[in-house]
Scaffold this active site. Structure first.
Site, mmCIF file in Angstrom:
data_model
loop_
_atom_site.group_PDB
_atom_site.id
_atom_site.type_symbol
_atom_site.label_atom_id
_atom_site.label_comp_id
_atom_site.label_asym_id
_atom_site.label_seq_id
_atom_site.Cartn_x
_atom_site.Cartn_y
_atom_site.Cartn_z
ATOM 1 C CB THR A 83 54.991 44.807 51.569
ATOM 2 O OG1 THR A 83 54.496 43.539 52.036
ATOM 3 C CG2 THR A 83 56.520 44.767 51.475
ATOM 4 C CD GLU A 114 56.070 41.607 47.283
ATOM 5 O OE1 GLU A 114 54.898 41.213 47.118
ATOM 6 O OE2 GLU A 114 56.356 42.632 47.934
ATOM 7 C CB THR A 159 61.407 41.003 47.516
ATOM 8 O OG1 THR A 159 61.037 42.375 47.439
ATOM 9 C CG2 THR A 159 61.219 40.498 48.936
ATOM 10 C CB THR A 203 57.324 27.530 48.233
ATOM 11 O OG1 THR A 203 56.130 26.996 47.667
ATOM 12 C CG2 THR A 203 58.133 28.152 47.098
ATOM 13 C CG ASP A 204 54.436 22.949 47.657
ATOM 14 O OD1 ASP A 204 54.344 24.164 47.362
ATOM 15 O OD2 ASP A 204 53.445 22.252 47.961
ATOM 16 C CD GLU A 205 53.382 27.982 44.437
ATOM 17 O OE1 GLU A 205 53.724 28.697 43.489
ATOM 18 O OE2 GLU A 205 52.336 28.153 45.082
ATOM 19 C CE1 TYR A 209 56.482 33.065 46.439
ATOM 20 C CE2 TYR A 209 55.510 31.014 45.614
ATOM 21 C CZ TYR A 209 56.056 31.755 46.645
ATOM 22 O OH TYR A 209 56.193 31.193 47.898
ATOM 23 C CB SER A 210 57.471 28.823 41.703
ATOM 24 O OG SER A 210 57.083 28.844 40.357
ATOM 25 C CE LYS A 247 60.262 31.403 48.682
ATOM 26 N NZ LYS A 247 60.625 32.217 49.884
ATOM 27 N N PRO A 300 35.298 33.397 43.675
ATOM 28 C CG PRO A 300 37.157 34.828 43.540
ATOM 29 C CD PRO A 300 35.979 34.477 44.412
ATOM 30 C CB VAL A 301 36.337 28.360 41.755
ATOM 31 C CG1 VAL A 301 37.114 27.080 41.485
ATOM 32 C CG2 VAL A 301 35.776 28.368 43.165
ATOM 33 C CE1 TYR A 302 41.412 33.197 40.593
ATOM 34 C CE2 TYR A 302 43.586 32.240 40.935
ATOM 35 C CZ TYR A 302 42.699 33.303 41.085
ATOM 36 O OH TYR A 302 43.105 34.443 41.720
ATOM 37 C CG ASN A 320 42.117 24.997 44.171
ATOM 38 O OD1 ASN A 320 42.821 24.689 45.142
ATOM 39 N ND2 ASN A 320 42.629 25.463 43.042
HETATM 40 P P1 NAD Z 1 53.267 37.039 53.447
HETATM 41 O O1 NAD Z 1 53.129 37.687 52.099
HETATM 42 O O2 NAD Z 1 52.076 36.892 54.309
HETATM 43 O O3 NAD Z 1 54.370 37.820 54.303
HETATM 44 C C1 NAD Z 1 55.555 38.302 53.756
HETATM 45 C C2 NAD Z 1 56.165 39.282 54.751
HETATM 46 O O4 NAD Z 1 57.412 39.736 54.207
HETATM 47 C C3 NAD Z 1 55.308 40.531 54.984
HETATM 48 O O5 NAD Z 1 55.270 40.836 56.355
HETATM 49 C C4 NAD Z 1 56.028 41.627 54.208
HETATM 50 O O6 NAD Z 1 55.859 42.917 54.758
HETATM 51 C C5 NAD Z 1 57.475 41.157 54.303
HETATM 52 N N1 NAD Z 1 58.313 41.646 53.209
HETATM 53 C C6 NAD Z 1 58.030 41.603 51.885
HETATM 54 N N2 NAD Z 1 59.041 42.161 51.182
HETATM 55 C C7 NAD Z 1 59.978 42.535 52.088
HETATM 56 C C8 NAD Z 1 61.251 43.159 51.981
HETATM 57 N N3 NAD Z 1 61.755 43.484 50.789
HETATM 58 N N4 NAD Z 1 61.961 43.394 53.095
HETATM 59 C C9 NAD Z 1 61.445 43.065 54.321
HETATM 60 N N5 NAD Z 1 60.235 42.502 54.476
HETATM 61 C C10 NAD Z 1 59.508 42.223 53.370
HETATM 62 O O7 NAD Z 1 53.958 35.636 53.149
HETATM 63 P P2 NAD Z 1 53.766 34.240 53.894
HETATM 64 O O8 NAD Z 1 52.630 33.514 53.288
HETATM 65 O O9 NAD Z 1 53.824 34.439 55.346
HETATM 66 O O10 NAD Z 1 55.097 33.487 53.406
HETATM 67 C C11 NAD Z 1 56.302 33.592 54.156
HETATM 68 C C12 NAD Z 1 57.383 32.787 53.457
HETATM 69 O O11 NAD Z 1 56.987 31.429 53.374
HETATM 70 C C13 NAD Z 1 57.657 33.237 52.038
HETATM 71 O O12 NAD Z 1 59.042 33.169 51.810
HETATM 72 C C14 NAD Z 1 56.928 32.220 51.172
HETATM 73 O O13 NAD Z 1 57.568 32.070 49.928
HETATM 74 C C15 NAD Z 1 57.044 30.982 52.018
HETATM 75 N N6 NAD Z 1 55.967 29.979 51.897
HETATM 76 C C16 NAD Z 1 54.662 30.348 52.042
HETATM 77 C C17 NAD Z 1 53.668 29.373 51.981
HETATM 78 C C18 NAD Z 1 52.202 29.725 52.166
HETATM 79 O O14 NAD Z 1 51.358 28.856 51.975
HETATM 80 N N7 NAD Z 1 51.854 30.946 52.552
HETATM 81 C C19 NAD Z 1 54.021 28.041 51.773
HETATM 82 C C20 NAD Z 1 55.368 27.709 51.617
HETATM 83 C C21 NAD Z 1 56.331 28.687 51.692
HETATM 84 O O1 DAU Z 2 52.397 25.781 47.775
HETATM 85 C C1 DAU Z 2 52.938 26.794 48.571
HETATM 86 C C2 DAU Z 2 52.463 28.135 48.065
HETATM 87 O O2 DAU Z 2 51.101 28.253 48.410
HETATM 88 C C3 DAU Z 2 53.276 29.290 48.616
HETATM 89 O O3 DAU Z 2 54.605 29.194 48.179
HETATM 90 C C4 DAU Z 2 52.675 30.634 48.183
HETATM 91 O O4 DAU Z 2 53.377 31.702 48.802
HETATM 92 C C5 DAU Z 2 51.225 30.665 48.626
HETATM 93 O O5 DAU Z 2 50.605 31.868 48.179
HETATM 94 C C6 DAU Z 2 50.474 29.467 48.052
HETATM 95 O O6 DAU Z 2 50.382 29.571 46.607
HETATM 96 P P1 DAU Z 2 49.050 29.165 45.815
HETATM 97 O O7 DAU Z 2 49.073 29.809 44.498
HETATM 98 O O8 DAU Z 2 48.844 27.692 45.868
HETATM 99 O O9 DAU Z 2 47.958 29.846 46.806
HETATM 100 P P2 DAU Z 2 46.613 30.647 46.492
HETATM 101 O O10 DAU Z 2 45.898 30.774 47.793
HETATM 102 O O11 DAU Z 2 46.869 31.884 45.716
HETATM 103 O O12 DAU Z 2 45.804 29.653 45.567
HETATM 104 C C7 DAU Z 2 45.475 28.344 46.008
HETATM 105 C C8 DAU Z 2 44.738 27.648 44.871
HETATM 106 O O13 DAU Z 2 43.454 28.267 44.725
HETATM 107 C C9 DAU Z 2 45.417 27.795 43.515
HETATM 108 O O14 DAU Z 2 45.239 26.598 42.792
HETATM 109 C C10 DAU Z 2 44.680 28.935 42.846
HETATM 110 C C11 DAU Z 2 43.283 28.827 43.411
HETATM 111 N N1 DAU Z 2 42.551 30.103 43.589
HETATM 112 C C12 DAU Z 2 43.171 31.117 44.249
HETATM 113 C C13 DAU Z 2 42.525 32.318 44.460
HETATM 114 C C14 DAU Z 2 43.222 33.470 45.153
HETATM 115 C C15 DAU Z 2 41.240 30.218 43.146
HETATM 116 O O15 DAU Z 2 40.683 29.281 42.564
HETATM 117 N N2 DAU Z 2 40.597 31.393 43.362
HETATM 118 C C16 DAU Z 2 41.181 32.474 43.987
HETATM 119 O O16 DAU Z 2 40.530 33.542 44.127
#
Ligand code: NAD
Ligand code: DAU
Length: 370
Positions: free
Chosen positions: A37, A85, A101, A140-142, A165-166, A169, A220-222, A264
């Site tokens: 994706t 996703e 997904t 995820t912790d979410e 999303y959460s 999950k 951008p800070v939310y 953040n």
């Molecule tokens: P990412 O978005 O970087 O990667 C997701 C991968 O899954 C991509 O390579 C994408 O091509 C693939 N994918 C998506 N839909 C698919 C489908 N239908 N079939 C096959 N492949 C598909 O995500 P990430 O940040 O690496 O997260 C990986 C996992 O860890 C996720 O399950 C997420 O919920 C979990 N997670 C992420 C974080 C974080 O901080 N990033 C923290 C805790 C848990």
């Molecule tokens: O806690 C684990 C999760 O962490 C994972 O399950 C998710 O896959 C991963 O994307 C991440 O989720 P968050 O929503 O916490 O991550 P993100 O980087 O999108 O945002 C982190 C924090 O920063 C959140 O409080 C929102 C804020 N933010 C994010 C973006 C993209 C901003 O303030 N500005 C931004 O532009």
């Protein structure tokens, strides 16, 4: 030789896990199943694919035919399901894809694993599985929801997801646990806090801030920037998953986090000052700049409209994985953030590629077509 099916292995954490396993183990064959994706990039693991222990298959985890064909072709004994996703903001825009997904994809993987791994039934009708098989769901912790000023998520904290999303999950977690109960499937779930490190798609906070600084754009800070996340270096997460796959007690959930809570706004300020310092220290890094206007300071910060339903604070209690499996994070945030920013300064080609929409380039080069 063990045979791991690593879904989502071309994404952020999945690709780091592939690299980690290839480096650490010699007796594991990895089959990556990834649909490439916008978040998956084959270039991320193209060097690793030169190793005969790694194979790549492009395909969707939701497709029965695709997943069955992988199980049929390879003797998969371990599934590590990263595919998802993963971006909360996108889930607010388009929840349906997240449900498809993250929920149906997980259920399809479980069903296929059940079909291939169950060798017989016991006298009560429960399936008996091949020796040594395991399904690990990367969660995820979410799923626990949002914390106030104090307290931590433990594995017994009730699930209370608050974004599409959460919620997707959490639904997947419940299905995994239901399969463990109903079909006695050998499973584990890991629930990790926010990861950071190399190959993080630049829509997430830390890589987005680095990218915008280098492009001279606003940061951008939310809301007011006081939401708190608990950051963990991605390699420490990979180590935790490796431990749970190999030694986790069947049916158990393990929280993964490094006691590293930060607001953040503090993350953004630290990123600004670190990028500035590294650019001053090493003139080579200036090649990463995409603008002539080099004015890297807190004035770049812009407070923007808050995320809908923005979770206030996440904080993980990792006592269980620490005491049962001896896991501790090795990378201090102060070091991890510098390593991460250096990586982005040295790998702008990767950023350009994944943000140009040309993330399927390596797939075409290696396999000829989409
Ligand atoms: P990412 O978005 O970087 O990667 C997701 C991968 O899954 C991509 O390579 C994408 O091509 C693939 N994918 C998506 N839909 C698919 C489908 N239908 N079939 C096959 N492949 C598909 O995500 P990430 O940040 O690496 O997260 C990986 C996992 O860890 C996720 O399950 C997420 O919920 C979990 N997670 C992420 C974080 C974080 O901080 N990033 C923290 C805790 C848990
Ligand atoms: O806690 C684990 C999760 O962490 C994972 O399950 C998710 O896959 C991963 O994307 C991440 O989720 P968050 O929503 O916490 O991550 P993100 O980087 O999108 O945002 C982190 C924090 O920063 C959140 O409080 C929102 C804020 N933010 C994010 C973006 C993209 C901003 O303030 N500005 C931004 O532009």
């Amino acid at each position: 030789m063990k045979h791991y099916l690593v879904t989502g292995g071309a994404g952020f954490i999945g690709s780091n896990f592939v690299k980690y396993i290839l480096k650490k183990h010699t007796d594991i064959q990895i089959i990556v199943l990834d649909d490439l994706t916008y978040a998956g990039n084959l270039g991320t693991i193209s060097k690793d694919l030169e190793d005969s222990r790694l194979e790549f298959i492009k395909g969707n985890i939701v497709s029965h035919e695709t997943v069955e064909s992988v199980f049929e072709k390879y003797s998969i004994d371990t599934v590590v399901n990263f595919a998802a996703e993963s971006h909360v903001d996108r889930s607010i825009e388009n929840p349906q894809l997240f449900l498809e997904t993250n929920i149906l994809g997980t259920q399809n993987l479980l069903d296929t694993a059940r079909k291939f791994w169950a060798v017989e039934k016991d006298s009560t009708g429960y399936p008996v599985y091949q020796k040594g098989v395991k399904f690990l769901q990367v969660s995820t912790d979410e799923v626990y929801g949002s914390l106030g000023e104090t307290g931590y998520f433990t594995e017994t904290t009730p699930l209370n997801p608050r974004s599409p999303y959460s919620a997707s999950k959490a639904a997947a977690d419940f299905i995994v646990l239901a399969y463990a109960e109903t079909y006695k499937m050998p499973v584990n779930i890991t629930r990790c806090s926010n990861n950071y490190g190399p190959y993080h798609f630049p829509e997430k906070l830390i890589p987005l801030i680095i990218k915008n600084i280098l492009e001279g754009k606003k940061l951008p800070v939310y809301g007011d920037g006081s939401n708190v996340r608990d950051w963990l270096y991605v390699e420490d997460h990979c180590n935790a998953i490796d431990l749970v796959v190999t030694r986790g007690r069947l049916g158990q959930v393990y929280n993964v986090g490094g006691h590293n809570e930060m607001k953040n706004i503090d993350i953004v300020r630290l990123t600004i000052s670190t990028v500035r310092r590294l650019l001053e220290e090493n003139p080579e890094y200036k090649k990463a700049l995409k603008t002539d206007i080099i004015n890297i300071n807190d004035n770049l910060i812009t407070f923007v409209k808050d995320r809908l339903g923005h979770d206030r604070r996440y904080a993980i209690d990792p006592a269980k994985i620490s005491s049962e499996l001896g896991w501790t994070p090795e990378t201090r945030f102060a070091d991890g953030i510098v390593k991460t920013i250096r990586w982005y300064l040295e790998n702008q080609n990767w950023v350009d590629e994944v943000t140009s929409g040309d993330y399927q380039k390596y797939y075409r080069q290696m396999y000829g077509s989409e």
